[in-house]
Design a protein around this motif. Structure first.
Motif, mmCIF file in Angstrom:
data_model
loop_
_atom_site.group_PDB
_atom_site.id
_atom_site.type_symbol
_atom_site.label_atom_id
_atom_site.label_comp_id
_atom_site.label_asym_id
_atom_site.label_seq_id
_atom_site.Cartn_x
_atom_site.Cartn_y
_atom_site.Cartn_z
ATOM 1 N N ARG A 33 0.885 -1.230 0.144
ATOM 2 C CA ARG A 33 0.009 0.142 0.014
ATOM 3 C C ARG A 33 0.796 1.410 0.060
ATOM 4 N NH1 ARG A 33 -5.121 -1.653 -1.419
ATOM 5 N NH2 ARG A 33 -5.739 -3.340 -0.307
ATOM 6 N N PHE A 34 1.946 1.025 0.736
ATOM 7 C CA PHE A 34 2.852 2.489 0.772
ATOM 8 C C PHE A 34 4.004 2.499 -0.102
ATOM 9 C CE2 PHE A 34 0.148 2.168 4.915
ATOM 10 C CZ PHE A 34 -0.208 3.580 4.860
ATOM 11 N N HIS A 35 4.184 1.494 -0.594
ATOM 12 C CA HIS A 35 5.230 1.017 -1.652
ATOM 13 C C HIS A 35 6.735 1.374 -0.995
ATOM 14 C CE1 HIS A 35 1.981 1.081 -4.732
ATOM 15 N NE2 HIS A 35 1.801 2.066 -4.135
ATOM 16 N N ILE A 36 6.945 0.800 0.112
ATOM 17 C CA ILE A 36 8.174 1.004 0.871
ATOM 18 C C ILE A 36 8.612 -0.369 0.367
ATOM 19 C CG2 ILE A 36 9.353 1.112 3.040
ATOM 20 C CD1 ILE A 36 7.160 2.248 4.204
ATOM 21 N N PRO A 37 10.303 -0.256 0.102
ATOM 22 C CA PRO A 37 10.889 -1.343 -0.487
ATOM 23 C C PRO A 37 10.905 -2.393 0.642
ATOM 24 C CG PRO A 37 12.006 0.578 -1.058
ATOM 25 C CD PRO A 37 10.907 1.113 0.055
ATOM 26 N N PRO A 38 10.699 -3.702 0.411
ATOM 27 C CA PRO A 38 10.757 -4.774 1.279
ATOM 28 C C PRO A 38 11.693 -4.693 2.343
ATOM 29 C CG PRO A 38 9.994 -5.693 -0.824
ATOM 30 C CD PRO A 38 10.627 -4.308 -1.242
ATOM 31 N N MET A 39 13.112 -4.451 1.915
ATOM 32 C CA MET A 39 14.177 -4.592 2.860
ATOM 33 C C MET A 39 13.913 -3.620 4.116
ATOM 34 S SD MET A 39 18.371 -4.631 2.018
ATOM 35 C CE MET A 39 18.207 -6.263 1.254
ATOM 36 N N LEU A 40 13.668 -2.229 3.373
ATOM 37 C CA LEU A 40 13.580 -1.219 4.448
ATOM 38 C C LEU A 40 12.302 -1.465 5.594
ATOM 39 C CD1 LEU A 40 14.381 1.917 2.084
ATOM 40 C CD2 LEU A 40 15.869 0.739 3.865
ATOM 41 N N ALA A 41 11.206 -1.823 4.895
ATOM 42 C CA ALA A 41 9.986 -1.915 5.379
ATOM 43 C C ALA A 41 10.109 -2.952 6.618
ATOM 44 C CB ALA A 41 8.686 -2.355 4.321
ATOM 45 N N THR A 42 10.803 -4.216 6.225
ATOM 46 C CA THR A 42 11.056 -5.250 7.271
ATOM 47 C C THR A 42 12.206 -4.816 8.171
ATOM 48 O OG1 THR A 42 12.178 -6.555 5.602
ATOM 49 C CG2 THR A 42 9.932 -6.712 5.828
ATOM 50 N N LEU A 43 13.099 -4.008 7.557
ATOM 51 C CA LEU A 43 14.035 -3.665 8.730
ATOM 52 C C LEU A 43 13.592 -2.544 9.780
ATOM 53 C CD1 LEU A 43 17.091 -4.094 8.983
ATOM 54 C CD2 LEU A 43 17.327 -1.846 7.643
ATOM 55 N N GLY A 44 12.527 -1.950 9.186
ATOM 56 C CA GLY A 44 11.873 -0.967 10.263
ATOM 57 C C GLY A 44 11.010 -1.606 11.150
ATOM 58 N N SER A 45 9.937 -2.766 10.617
ATOM 59 C CA SER A 45 9.076 -3.465 11.162
ATOM 60 C C SER A 45 9.907 -4.220 12.371
ATOM 61 C CB SER A 45 8.360 -4.143 10.488
ATOM 62 O OG SER A 45 8.972 -5.305 9.887
ATOM 63 N N TYR A 46 11.083 -4.786 11.970
ATOM 64 C CA TYR A 46 11.823 -5.629 13.032
ATOM 65 C C TYR A 46 12.076 -4.831 14.392
ATOM 66 C CZ TYR A 46 17.022 -5.291 12.967
ATOM 67 O OH TYR A 46 18.296 -4.854 13.237
ATOM 68 N N GLU A 47 12.538 -3.563 14.083
ATOM 69 C CA GLU A 47 12.931 -2.839 15.171
ATOM 70 C C GLU A 47 11.681 -2.512 15.975
ATOM 71 O OE1 GLU A 47 15.647 -1.778 16.457
ATOM 72 O OE2 GLU A 47 17.290 -1.732 14.867
ATOM 73 N N LEU A 48 10.422 -2.366 15.297
ATOM 74 C CA LEU A 48 9.097 -2.160 16.019
ATOM 75 C C LEU A 48 8.838 -3.299 16.689
ATOM 76 C CD1 LEU A 48 6.397 -0.496 16.513
ATOM 77 C CD2 LEU A 48 5.714 -1.345 14.334
ATOM 78 N N PHE A 49 8.859 -4.410 16.286
ATOM 79 C CA PHE A 49 8.449 -5.762 16.747
ATOM 80 C C PHE A 49 9.395 -6.108 18.201
ATOM 81 C CE2 PHE A 49 7.053 -6.974 12.516
ATOM 82 C CZ PHE A 49 5.768 -6.440 12.512
ATOM 83 N N MET A 50 10.580 -5.929 17.837
ATOM 84 C CA MET A 50 11.494 -6.158 18.920
ATOM 85 C C MET A 50 11.333 -5.068 20.296
ATOM 86 S SD MET A 50 15.769 -6.627 19.114
ATOM 87 C CE MET A 50 15.946 -4.669 18.614
ATOM 88 N N GLY A 51 11.070 -3.830 19.971
ATOM 89 C CA GLY A 51 10.530 -2.941 21.030
ATOM 90 C C GLY A 51 9.282 -3.340 21.632
ATOM 91 N N ILE A 52 8.385 -3.713 21.027
ATOM 92 C CA ILE A 52 7.165 -4.121 21.666
ATOM 93 C C ILE A 52 7.194 -5.368 22.520
ATOM 94 C CG2 ILE A 52 4.752 -5.064 21.111
ATOM 95 C CD1 ILE A 52 4.678 -3.571 18.614
ATOM 96 N N SER A 53 8.450 -6.249 21.874
ATOM 97 C CA SER A 53 8.707 -7.567 22.678
ATOM 98 C C SER A 53 9.193 -7.064 24.028
ATOM 99 C CB SER A 53 9.598 -8.562 21.992
ATOM 100 O OG SER A 53 8.826 -9.023 20.746
ATOM 101 N N VAL A 54 10.478 -6.152 23.919
ATOM 102 C CA VAL A 54 11.092 -5.506 25.160
ATOM 103 C C VAL A 54 10.016 -4.817 26.255
ATOM 104 C CG1 VAL A 54 12.458 -3.753 26.036
ATOM 105 C CG2 VAL A 54 12.922 -5.147 23.938
ATOM 106 N N VAL A 55 8.863 -4.199 25.781
ATOM 107 C CA VAL A 55 8.041 -3.613 26.487
ATOM 108 C C VAL A 55 7.184 -4.500 27.150
ATOM 109 C CG1 VAL A 55 5.845 -2.125 26.469
ATOM 110 C CG2 VAL A 55 8.053 -1.328 25.190
ATOM 111 N N LEU A 56 6.720 -5.536 26.478
ATOM 112 C CA LEU A 56 5.892 -6.429 26.943
ATOM 113 C C LEU A 56 6.383 -7.448 27.934
ATOM 114 C CD1 LEU A 56 3.797 -7.845 23.787
ATOM 115 C CD2 LEU A 56 3.112 -6.279 25.707
ATOM 116 N N SER A 57 7.789 -7.932 27.717
ATOM 117 C CA SER A 57 8.413 -8.562 28.631
ATOM 118 C C SER A 57 9.343 -7.991 29.687
ATOM 119 C CB SER A 57 9.432 -9.439 27.923
ATOM 120 O OG SER A 57 10.528 -8.630 27.258
ATOM 121 N N GLY A 58 9.286 -6.584 29.758
ATOM 122 C CA GLY A 58 9.829 -5.819 30.578
ATOM 123 C C GLY A 58 11.621 -5.929 30.452
#
Length: 327
Positions: free
Chosen positions: A123-148
């Motif tokens: 939808r936003f036409h972000i290159p796959p490498m950049l999109a998933t590189l950014g999302s992995y930081e997001l997902f890792m951040g959420i994991s850190v918050v949830l697990s403390g």
């Protein structure tokens, strides 16, 4: 469009790369049998290999699907970790049905994360490498918050997922084979699979052929996220714990497995069955190297990196020669 799909289906036979992988696997089994004999080829070690390859094997399947559609998923490891943490937190609750609820949560989280990646790319036409590189930081951040920021530990019935065997075959390996079989059928025998190949070959041409490119890409990444969710559950059951930064080296391994399995990094070519053989070969080789204490674990990344480059060079050379023959 139907004519294009039928033509593409004819172009996807049991390819030469899979034959090469089968030969490599047979040769490797012979070498390990001759050099280490029963010390390596035995029931206990075979079960151990089957358990160890499942997690990154499932993530490699997801990586392969994304590559076939012309993309890549660098977030798959962190989707697995987030799924495992969410499941682990639910398992810790003293409530009826928490095991089933935790498993369902892991699968849903994985699918949602994959869908999120697909939307960013389509939808936003972000290159796959950049999109998933950014999302992995997001997902890792959420994991850190949830697990403390700490490890989420679990005990109980979930351990059966990794310890149970059926006819002496580990349940995780059976799950891997089932997922491989289902995906091989979907990608090789269904219209969705053919559409994914066409999108990977040329998204613009696929769009002109009447294929809903955005929906196809989203579904590919959703499947990758779902596989990562299953991998996160199996990891949780095997280690009795989940952590935000677990398995960071798996990202490179999943790419290596997909490329070694014959998936074209540019998309549109490759077989799911090749990924399965590549996973088994790499785990067999890794376990074989463990039989030699003199070979340090520090050399592993060097070996995997060199293997990835050699496979890429080999595949490019084969494609170049094939192109010359056609012309």
């Amino acid at each position: 469009m139907e004519k294009i799909l039928k033509q593409k289906k004819k172009e996807l036979p049991f390819d030469e790369n899979v034959r090469r992988l089968v030969i490599i696997l047979i040769v490797l089994l012979i070498v390990t049998g001759v050099t280490k004999s029963t010390a390596f080829i035995n029931l206990s070690n075979s079960q151990s290999i089957g358990k160890q390859l499942t997690e990154y094997g499932l993530m490699s399947l997801g990586m392969g699907i994304c590559m076939l559609s012309g993309g890549i998923d660098l977030s798959t490891v962190y989707v697995a970790n987030l799924s495992g943490i969410c499941a682990g937190l639910i398992f810790q609750m003293n409530m009826p049905g928490n095991i089933a609820l935790g498993c369902l949560a892991a699968l849903c989280v994985g699918a949602l994360c994959g869908t999120f990646n697909g939307i960013l790319i389509s939808r936003f036409h972000i290159p796959p490498m950049l999109a998933t590189l950014g999302s992995y930081e997001l997902f890792m951040g959420i994991s850190v918050v949830l697990s403390g920021g700490s490890t989420v530990s679990v005990h109980g019935e979930i351990e059966l997922l990794s310890s149970l065997t059926i006819l002496n075959i580990p349940l995780p390996f059976i799950i891997f084979i089932l997922c491989t079989s289902v995906l091989a059928f979907i990608m090789g025998q269904t219209k969705f699979g053919m559409r994914a190949y066409l999108v990977g070959t040329s998204a613009k041409a696929a769009e002109f052929a009447g294929i809903h490119v955005n929906a196809t890409i989203i579904k590919c990444y959703m499947m990758s996220g779902l596989l990562a969710g299953i991998a996160g559950l199996i990891s949780l059951s095997r280690l009795n714990s989940a952590k935000a930064d677990f398995g960071t080296s798996y990202t490179m391994q999943t790419i290596l497995v997909a490329v070694l399995g014959g998936i074209n990094p540019n998309g549109g070519a490759g077989k799911i069955s090749g990924i399965a053989f590549a996973v088994i070969i790499l785990q067999l080789l890794s376990s074989y190297l463990n039989q030699f204490p003199a070979i340090s674990n520090y050399y592993r990344d060097l070996i995997w990196g060199a293997a990835l480059l050699l496979v890429l060079v080999f595949n490019v050379e084969i494609s170049r020669r094939a192109g010359k023959k056609k012309s």
